[in-house]
Design an enzyme around this catalytic site. Structure first.
Site, PDB file in Angstrom:
ATOM      1  N   GLU A  92       0.795  -1.225   0.000  1.00 21.96           N
ATOM      2  CA  GLU A  92       0.000   0.000   0.000  1.00 21.96           C
ATOM      3  C   GLU A  92       0.834   1.284   0.000  1.00 21.96           C
ATOM      4  OE1 GLU A  92      -3.060   0.420  -0.423  1.00 21.96           O
ATOM      5  OE2 GLU A  92      -4.048  -1.485   0.005  1.00 21.96           O
ATOM      6  N   SER A 351     -27.638 -27.168  52.899  1.00 21.69           N
ATOM      7  CA  SER A 351     -26.716 -27.447  54.002  1.00 21.69           C
ATOM      8  C   SER A 351     -25.342 -26.813  53.821  1.00 21.69           C
ATOM      9  CB  SER A 351     -26.540 -28.966  54.143  1.00 21.69           C
ATOM     10  OG  SER A 351     -27.766 -29.594  54.421  1.00 21.69           O
TER      11      SER A 351
END
Length: 695
Positions: A92, A351
């Site tokens: 690019e 419990s």
């Protein structure tokens, strides 16, 4: 022939011309500054980011759409593979670090090629110009190109090359609503941008040129050709070895778009709400472990009711950091209400609070692990608790009562401590008990799940056992503000409770790790709420604490699903998946001798025992009794005991059938066949029991 005369050129003329040039430059500079002030760069898109939650190593756990319903995630160039930058600049903008936003060499080259061809065959957009276009998208016109060029100059004035490159990484389009390299790598490759191969990097360089036209999930062959073009350009420029390029071309191009990660989804939402202005947030979660446990949870829930769910926490005891957080097995499963975070939802713990009741009893000097108490039918005012299996065991030690999770002994100890004091002790360490509607103060039912609490808080209590009784909030983010720990139990009491729980029987089919390999023992406690609505299991080893809840989010009962047969097996599977947890020697202090005053605990004051405890003479254990006569009638049985202080109470399957005030026997007529439990209890609450078969 006329002679050519050079015009006169004086120093005065030279100075005047340079003054004009300097003036024009000043006008341009001042004009540029004015325009820069009047027409500032529009950077809105840089701030409209998708919040991203990551694990402890920076791996994505969950992402959220940004304000424009796009996937656009923060990324720093240092987090991107060097392969990508090598190919990007080669393809690019190879002079990116030399030009000032406009590349004159590229512009002249493109102009010559376009004039020679009579059409546009080459462009001269630099990466800076592309960023300008991405910040302010416009239709491709000459006017737009001019604005783009001027904006590129602005960018170069205000930002460094590193910052401009970061903008490109954030905004580059990859088709649909996917923007930026991090979103692209997640949706196309299922990984982060730091791990790109040359082939993957080339593909991601090529796609922004024409993201809709080259989308690999739609146009795989086009995407492959575009990738190979990037590789060929890099080879031609000498920035990529031909052999590496050849290998990169052999890589498969992804042909489908992956969904964004949604791991630890409930925790991600909590952290996002906690930091509404931040878009890149880390957690303490171990991503690999989280993914493994989410798969395990989905397989496990497939064996449950179609509306059942489960929640799970794994915590590092040394740091209190949450390594795995599962609020539900599948966030998107509406049948199981997967969107409900069952880690934070309060439910009845059954419990599971008993260890802390016994721990406070040890702290207060009320009990000792060897203190004997009676598991018999007992009424505490208007409250008469029963055991889970509705069978009374009789006389046993505190250690045995906790390991077997018997209800009457736990309520007895809570009665001595005081339920209000117990609730206040939990509140002091940051654990909130939610009482039933209409209740102002906690009562004895708290021992058996008569109040609600979250899995998050319950797990913090069990982590506190591993830290010698010091409880503090769990950490889900690195560097999270730490509240000073509060002491719930004395160190000796916490260690004794852990030692007792390590002796709890594992669920059916599970062999303790210490029996097959040199791993740390797991202190196990389960819990089941009334009506089988909630099944719990908690495990504490040297390094880890695991908490699990299983049930239906809507609170509907799940018959035959309880902590021991549902949550506990899953807990052991989780421990098998954790990193090596070596056995720790001498973790527990030795028990102190049993004082005389702690030999017995009863509803009233301690009762001295002079007589021997009762012992059943007839029937005896595992006896088979034939009671049916030939005429079809049932023959009565004479129950006989030795020892104990009268009166003797006789129970069959927990139901009182006779009381012997003078003699040591009683008559009982069976009502049917099958296995039956016969219990004798003396006046001091001591007992003996056997199981027989009636035919």
């Amino acid at each position: 022939m006329r002679e050519f005369v050079f015009p006169s050129f004086t120093l005065k003329t030279f100075s005047r011309r340079w003054a004009v040039i300097a003036f024009l430059l000043c006008v341009l500079i001042v004009g540029g500054m004015v325009l820069d002030t009047l027409l500032p760069l529009r950077l809105d898109r840089l701030h409209d980011l998708s919040p991203l939650i990551t694990d402890r190593n920076g791996r994505a756990l969950r992402a959220f759409l940004n304000g424009a319903d796009a996937w656009r995630m923060a990324v720093d160039p240092s987090e991107v593979s060097p392969n990508f930058f090598t190919l990007l600049l080669a393809y690019e903008d190879r002079r990116f670090f030399q030009h000032f936003g406009i590349d004159p060499v590229a512009a002249l080259r493109a102009a010559g090629q376009n004039l020679a061809a009579g059409r546009v065959v080459s462009g001269a957009s630099t990466l800076t110009m592309q960023v300008a276009r991405l910040l302010e998208p416009r239709a491709r016109t000459f006017h737009a190109k001019l604005i783009e060029t001027l904006r590129a100059l602005q960018l170069e004035v205000h930002f460094s090359k590193h910052e401009i490159l970061a903008m490109y990484l954030l905004l580059a389009p990859y088709g649909g609503n996917v923007e930026g390299i991090r979103a692209a790598t997640l949706t196309l490759l299922g990984k982060g941008p730091a791990e790109l191969t040359p082939g993957e990097a080339a593909l991601l360089v090529a796609l922004p040129r024409a993201p809709s036209h080259l989308r690999p999930d739609r146009w795989t062959e086009r995407a492959r050709m575009a990738r190979d073009k990037v590789l060929n350009r890099a080879v031609a420029m000498g920035t990529l070895d031909p052999r590496i390029a050849m290998e990169a071309k052999q890589e498969t191009v992804p042909n489908r778009r992956l969904p964004m990660p949604r791991e630890a989804a409930h925790l991600a939402e909590i952290i996002k709400r906690r930091h509404p202005d931040q878009t890149y947030l880390h957690t303490t979660v171990d991503g690999e472990l989280q993914r493994t446990l989410e798969g395990l949870a989905r397989r496990e829930t497939a064996t449950l009711h179609e509306r059942a769910s489960l929640a799970l926490l794994v915590v590092d005891n040394r740091t209190r950091e949450v390594l795995a957080y599962l609020g539900g097995p599948n966030y998107l499963d509406e049948r199981r209400e997967g969107y409900v975070d069952m880690v934070q939802t309060t439910r009845s713990p059954g419990s599971a609070l008993k260890p802390f009741i016994y721990g406070l009893g040890l702290d207060d000097g009320i009990i000792h692990p060897l203190t004997r108490l009676a598991d018999v039918s007992t009424r505490f005012g208007d409250y008469a608790p029963r055991n889970f299996d509705r069978i009374f065991t009789g006389e046993l030690t505190v250690r045995e009562a906790l390991q077997r999770s018997l209800n009457i002994p736990a309520v007895l100890v809570l009665d001595k401590i005081g339920p209000v004091r117990f609730a206040q002790a939990l509140k002091r360490v940051g654990v909130r008990l939610v009482l039933p509607r209409g209740s102002r103060f906690p009562g004895l039912p708290v021992a058996l799940g008569g109040a609600s609490v979250s899995l998050w808080d319950m797990t913090s209590l069990y982590v506190g056992l591993s830290r010698d009784g010091l409880v503090a909030p769990l950490h889900s983010e690195p560097g999270q503000d730490e509240r000073p720990p509060e002491r719930l139990l004395a160190p000796a009491s916490a260690r004794q409770i852990l030692h007792i729980l390590e002796g709890s029987p594992p669920p059916p089919g599970i062999v303790r790790a210490t029996e097959v390999r040199h791993r740390a023992a797991v202190a196990l406690k389960t819990g089941t709420s009334y009506g089988f609505r909630d099944a719990w299991a908690f495990g504490v080893s040297s390094n880890y604490t695991v908490g699990i809840w299983v049930g239906r989010p809507d609170g509907t009962p799940s018959p035959d699903r309880y902590g021991r047969n549902t949550a506990a097996p899953l807990l052991y599977h989780v421990f098998d998946l954790l990193p090596e947890d070596l056995k720790t020697a001498n973790r527990h202090e030795s028990e102190t001798p049993l004082p005389e005053l702690l030999r017995w605990l009863s509803v009233g004051d301690a009762i001295p025992h002079t007589a021997d405890p009762p012992r059943l003479i007839f029937p005896s254990t595992d006896m088979v009794l034939e009671v049916m006569e030939q005429d079809g009638t049932t023959m009565p049985l004479i129950l006989t005991a030795f020892g104990g202080r009268r009166p003797l109470s006789w129970l069959v399957d927990g139901r009182l059938v006779a009381v012997s005030h003078i003699h040591r026997d009683a008559s009982w007529t069976p009502e049917g066949s099958g296995f039956t439990r016969v219990t004798v209890i003396d006046a001091d609450g001591r007992s003996d029991a056997v199981t027989v078969e009636i035919r």
